[in-house]
Design an enzyme around this catalytic site. Structure first.
Site, short mmCIF file in Angstrom:
data_model
loop_
_atom_site.label_atom_id
_atom_site.label_comp_id
_atom_site.label_asym_id
_atom_site.label_seq_id
_atom_site.Cartn_x
_atom_site.Cartn_y
_atom_site.Cartn_z
N LEU A 107 0.88 -1.17 0.00
CA LEU A 107 0.00 0.00 0.00
C LEU A 107 0.91 1.21 0.00
O LEU A 107 1.92 1.23 0.71
CB LEU A 107 -0.90 0.02 1.24
CG LEU A 107 -1.95 -1.10 1.37
CD1 LEU A 107 -2.67 -0.99 2.70
CD2 LEU A 107 -2.94 -1.06 0.22
N ASP A 108 0.57 2.24 -0.78
CA ASP A 108 1.47 3.39 -0.82
C ASP A 108 1.41 4.16 0.49
O ASP A 108 0.54 3.94 1.34
CB ASP A 108 1.21 4.27 -2.05
CG ASP A 108 -0.11 5.03 -1.99
OD1 ASP A 108 -0.42 5.61 -0.94
OD2 ASP A 108 -0.83 5.06 -3.01
N VAL A 109 2.34 5.08 0.65
CA VAL A 109 2.53 5.74 1.95
C VAL A 109 1.28 6.48 2.41
O VAL A 109 1.02 6.59 3.62
CB VAL A 109 3.76 6.69 1.88
CG1 VAL A 109 3.48 7.86 0.95
CG2 VAL A 109 4.16 7.18 3.26
N THR A 111 -1.87 5.59 1.79
CA THR A 111 -3.01 4.68 1.85
C THR A 111 -2.98 3.92 3.16
O THR A 111 -1.91 3.49 3.61
CB THR A 111 -2.99 3.70 0.67
OG1 THR A 111 -3.04 4.42 -0.56
CG2 THR A 111 -4.18 2.75 0.72
#
Length: 294
Positions: A107-109, A111
């Site tokens: 998951l990106d930073v 999210t």
């Protein structure tokens, strides 16, 4: 009997098959003193070293497949170590001896939400593989005007820079005006795909939370930064989805289950302690000060 090196190392908890293949390609793994090759097969007596350190090889029957559900907060990186000392998703996970946690995707930073970890690199590899088409569900808050025509386009398919993409389903989940919530599902995990799909319609994603992976929902009440171990039934659901044999053992004893209130209370306390430890951790500077000029 011999098995492929990357499969044995993944099963033994040394990373996902993809991570191990990258290390083999980079010459970081040796078998019996020689640099390993992609596709190499080894037997049970092989001596394997990763970055010079002896790697423990476990037979299939000795490995217990464990899976954790983690409630990722915004601001954490999906990497084992950050050179700038920023918090990562691995900081709060339980420590283990002789194995390590492998993330199922990323998951990106910015999210938050459900992130799965397992000790079985082969399970992680199969769950991440695009051919499995395992559905993910996200709660997303959109800033901008959203009309029915836009929703139809997003479900029919739009062209992104890395190919066509679409949502399997979109459901209105509340809000009004320029800030509305939707629940969206899709069956692949391309980089920032949910955000890029909405951005293709010239609207902005202001919050993004993963709430389900396959039939595993983010447990209600699990605090951010907290984790919970999946039951044997849930582990075997995931293994069945990717055609792996069922696990027979579990670290979760159904005869000694705590109440959710007590369990989450312990998690909150542990999370608070870890958060304090992370704050006190010294950070290395990403940029060095330029030398003084005379």
């Amino acid at each position: 009997m011999t098995e492929k090196l990357q499969k044995v190392l993944a099963r033994s908890g040394h990373g996902s098959r993809r991570e191990i293949e990258a290390k083999i390609s980079a010459g970081r793994i040796r078998v019996n003193g020689k640099v390993a090759r992609l596709g190499e097969r080894i037997d049970a007596d092989a001596q394997v070293r990763i970055d010079g350190h002896e790697a423990q090889i476990k037979p299939e029957e000795a490995v217990i497949c464990r899976v954790l559900m983690y409630h990722k907060p915004e601001g954490e990186l999906c990497t084992r170590k950050d050179p700038e000392g920023r918090p990562t998703v691995y900081d709060r996970l339980p420590r283990m001896s002789g194995a390590r946690w492998v993330a199922v995707g990323r998951l990106d930073v910015n999210t938050s939400g459900l992130l799965l970890f397992t000790t079985d690199g082969e399970l992680a590899n199969r769950l991440m593989h695009p051919s499995q088409q395992i559905e993910r569900e996200y709660a997303v808050r959109i800033f901008g005007e959203v009309d029915e025509a836009m929703l139809q386009r997003l479900q029919k398919g739009v062209q992104l820079e890395d190919g066509p993409a679409k949502f399997n389903a979109i459901k209105v989940a509340g809000g009004d005006g320029m800030n509305r919530w939707f629940h969206v599902t899709l069956s692949e995990g391309r980089n920032r795909e949910v955000r890029r799909l909405w951005e293709s319609q010239e609207v902005q994603v202001s919050r993004l939370i993963r709430v389900r992976y396959g039939d595993i929902p983010l447990e209600s009440g699990l605090p951010q930064g907290g984790w919970a171990e999946l039951s044997l039934e849930e582990v075997n659901y995931l293994r069945k989805e990717v055609k792996l044999p069922p696990e027979k053992r579990s670290f979760v004893d159904p005869r000694h289950q705590e109440s959710k209130q007590r369990r989450f209370g312990k998690i909150r306390k542990a999370t608070a302690r870890r958060k304090q430890d992370i704050k006190q951790r010294p950070r290395s500077s990403a940029k060095k000060s330029p030398p003084n000029k005379k």
